[in-house]
Design a protein around this motif. Structure first.
Motif, PDB file in Angstrom:
ATOM      1  N   MET A   1      19.926   8.364  12.817  1.00 34.64           N
ATOM      2  CA  MET A   1      18.663   7.666  12.733  1.00 34.64           C
ATOM      3  C   MET A   1      17.971   7.734  14.097  1.00 34.64           C
ATOM      4  SD  MET A   1      17.980   3.915  11.179  1.00 34.64           S
ATOM      5  CE  MET A   1      17.460   2.792  12.437  1.00 34.64           C
ATOM      6  N   TYR A   2      16.675   7.685  14.075  1.00 38.78           N
ATOM      7  CA  TYR A   2      15.873   7.739  15.291  1.00 38.78           C
ATOM      8  C   TYR A   2      15.090   6.446  15.470  1.00 38.78           C
ATOM      9  CZ  TYR A   2      16.819  12.706  15.670  1.00 38.78           C
ATOM     10  OH  TYR A   2      17.436  13.910  15.812  1.00 38.78           O
ATOM     11  N   LEU A   3      14.814   6.120  16.728  1.00 45.99           N
ATOM     12  CA  LEU A   3      14.048   4.922  17.063  1.00 45.99           C
ATOM     13  C   LEU A   3      12.819   5.341  17.856  1.00 45.99           C
ATOM     14  CD1 LEU A   3      13.793   1.811  17.219  1.00 45.99           C
ATOM     15  CD2 LEU A   3      15.139   1.930  19.322  1.00 45.99           C
ATOM     16  N   HIS A   4      11.633   4.926  17.397  1.00 43.11           N
ATOM     17  CA  HIS A   4      10.393   5.185  18.118  1.00 43.11           C
ATOM     18  C   HIS A   4      10.296   4.165  19.247  1.00 43.11           C
ATOM     19  CE1 HIS A   4       6.029   4.500  18.827  1.00 43.11           C
ATOM     20  NE2 HIS A   4       6.075   5.821  18.930  1.00 43.11           N
ATOM     21  N   ILE A   5      10.253   4.642  20.504  1.00 48.98           N
ATOM     22  CA  ILE A   5      10.249   3.718  21.646  1.00 48.98           C
ATOM     23  C   ILE A   5       8.913   3.695  22.379  1.00 48.98           C
ATOM     24  CG2 ILE A   5      12.736   3.812  21.954  1.00 48.98           C
ATOM     25  CD1 ILE A   5      12.240   5.717  24.337  1.00 48.98           C
ATOM     26  N   GLY A   6       7.914   4.374  21.842  1.00 46.32           N
ATOM     27  CA  GLY A   6       6.586   4.366  22.433  1.00 46.32           C
ATOM     28  C   GLY A   6       6.116   5.760  22.801  1.00 46.32           C
ATOM     29  N   GLU A   7       4.787   5.944  22.814  1.00 43.30           N
ATOM     30  CA  GLU A   7       4.161   7.207  23.199  1.00 43.30           C
ATOM     31  C   GLU A   7       4.745   8.417  22.476  1.00 43.30           C
ATOM     32  OE1 GLU A   7       1.391   7.419  25.134  1.00 43.30           O
ATOM     33  OE2 GLU A   7       1.460   5.247  25.152  1.00 43.30           O
ATOM     34  N   ASP A   8       4.944   8.289  21.196  1.00 48.40           N
ATOM     35  CA  ASP A   8       5.433   9.386  20.348  1.00 48.40           C
ATOM     36  C   ASP A   8       6.815   9.907  20.740  1.00 48.40           C
ATOM     37  OD1 ASP A   8       3.112   9.291  18.807  1.00 48.40           O
ATOM     38  OD2 ASP A   8       2.064  10.701  20.121  1.00 48.40           O
ATOM     39  N   ILE A   9       7.623   9.074  21.358  1.00 47.61           N
ATOM     40  CA  ILE A   9       8.981   9.458  21.738  1.00 47.61           C
ATOM     41  C   ILE A   9       9.971   8.836  20.757  1.00 47.61           C
ATOM     42  CG2 ILE A   9      10.780   9.322  23.512  1.00 47.61           C
ATOM     43  CD1 ILE A   9       8.444  11.102  24.325  1.00 47.61           C
TER      44      ILE A   9
END
Length: 83
Positions: free
Chosen positions: A1-9
């Motif tokens: 799973m991935y986590l969006h941490i800001g600025e399209d990252i």
């Protein structure tokens, strides 16, 4: 799973070591020293002020998103619906 941490990252959740509130940086000389040592692998995602610090196995990210927001996002599970 991935986590969006800001600025399209997006960061793989299994690579996240910790998510820290920015306030800890102001009160912890040990954390400040750690971040100085990791300066070469640090990415600033916040255009204005940072709200959290995301430490992964490879990088340190200064995120514009609050640590509680990131925690909630990391606990959400994707639901797959079979039709």
């Amino acid at each position: 799973m991935y986590l969006h941490i800001g600025e399209d990252i997006l960061v793989k959740t299994d690579e996240i070591v910790t998510i820290l509130d920015k306030k800890l940086l102001e009160s912890s000389p040990i954390l400040a020293e750690f971040l100085q040592q990791k300066a070469d692998v640090t990415l600033h995602l916040a255009k204005n002020s940072i709200k959290s610090i995301v430490v992964t196995t490879k990088h340190v990210y200064y995120s514009p998103l609050a640590s509680m927001t990131l925690k909630k996002r990391s606990q959400q599970h994707s639901i797959v619906v079979d039709e």
